[in-house]
Design a protein around this motif. Structure first.
Motif, short mmCIF file in Angstrom:
data_model
loop_
_atom_site.label_atom_id
_atom_site.label_comp_id
_atom_site.label_asym_id
_atom_site.label_seq_id
_atom_site.Cartn_x
_atom_site.Cartn_y
_atom_site.Cartn_z
N ASP A 44 13.13 54.88 0.67
CA ASP A 44 11.72 54.59 0.41
C ASP A 44 10.84 55.11 1.54
O ASP A 44 9.77 55.68 1.31
CB ASP A 44 11.49 53.07 0.26
N TYR A 45 11.31 54.91 2.76
CA TYR A 45 10.54 55.37 3.93
C TYR A 45 10.43 56.89 3.93
O TYR A 45 9.35 57.44 4.13
CB TYR A 45 11.21 54.87 5.21
N THR A 47 10.69 58.87 1.36
CA THR A 47 9.82 59.24 0.24
C THR A 47 8.36 59.12 0.65
O THR A 47 7.54 59.99 0.33
CB THR A 47 10.11 58.36 -0.99
N ASN A 48 8.03 58.06 1.38
CA ASN A 48 6.67 57.89 1.88
C ASN A 48 6.29 59.04 2.81
O ASN A 48 5.19 59.58 2.73
CB ASN A 48 6.53 56.54 2.59
N SER A 51 5.44 62.12 0.91
CA SER A 51 4.20 62.10 0.12
C SER A 51 2.94 62.28 0.94
O SER A 51 1.87 62.48 0.37
CB SER A 51 4.11 60.79 -0.67
N SER A 120 -0.74 54.41 1.81
CA SER A 120 0.47 55.04 2.35
C SER A 120 0.86 54.41 3.69
O SER A 120 2.03 54.09 3.92
CB SER A 120 0.25 56.54 2.52
N ASN A 121 -0.12 54.22 4.55
CA ASN A 121 0.14 53.59 5.85
C ASN A 121 0.66 52.16 5.67
O ASN A 121 1.60 51.74 6.36
CB ASN A 121 -1.11 53.59 6.72
N GLU A 123 2.24 50.88 3.05
CA GLU A 123 3.60 50.92 2.51
C GLU A 123 4.61 51.21 3.62
O GLU A 123 5.65 50.57 3.73
CB GLU A 123 3.70 51.99 1.42
N ARG A 124 4.29 52.19 4.46
CA ARG A 124 5.18 52.57 5.55
C ARG A 124 5.36 51.42 6.54
O ARG A 124 6.47 51.11 6.95
CB ARG A 124 4.63 53.82 6.24
#
Length: 145
Positions: A44-45, A47-48, A51, A120-121, A123-124
């Motif tokens: 997941d990380y 993938t982030n 993106s 995005s930030n 989520e990370r």
């Protein structure tokens, strides 16, 4: 004028002689970040990063502001240990003299709006802990015969 030329030449030669005595030459500048990605969240990380982060860095590369970047995964030595290292290579220290607005303009170009950047930030940040970062200069060994 001739004396200035001689003095300048001697000064340059003395720098070269001094540098020749060192067991290294100066290379590029590296930023190294240590990340603890939560268990089960590494994909997941990454993938982030794909993106947004990497798109930004590709634009920085195109502009010549960075030379390269990479992510290296590591096994943990204990449950609280970091497990991902992010490396960014800059051509030299002068790159850091660039105005903040120039860097931010690229981020805005990639994310298109502040909301998607913040998302995005967020989520990370929810799946990792930043242990810290350091910036240093590569020391390239000089191998003598």
């Amino acid at each position: 004028m001739k004396n200035v030329l001689i003095a300048t030449t001697l000064l340059i030669l003395s720098f070269n002689l001094f540098a020749a005595d060192k067991p290294y030459t100066l290379g590029t500048v590296w930023e190294v970040s240590y990340i603890k990605v939560n268990d089960g969240k590494l994909e997941d990380y990454l993938t982030n990063l794909n993106s947004g982060y990497y798109a930004i860095y590709e634009e920085y590369k195109a502009k010549g502001w960075i030379t390269s970047y990479k992510a290296i995964g590591f096994p943990r030595n204990n449950p609280d240990d970091w497990n991902l290292m992010l490396l960014t290579e800059y051509p030299n220290w002068a790159t850091f003299d660039r105005k903040e607005e120039e860097w931010e303009a690229v981020v805005e170009q990639v994310f298109k709006n502040k909301q998607s950047e913040d998302a995005s930030n967020g989520e990370r940040e929810s799946i990792r802990t930043l242990w810290g970062s350091k910036v240093g200069r590569e020391l390239i060994p000089v191998i003598s015969d």
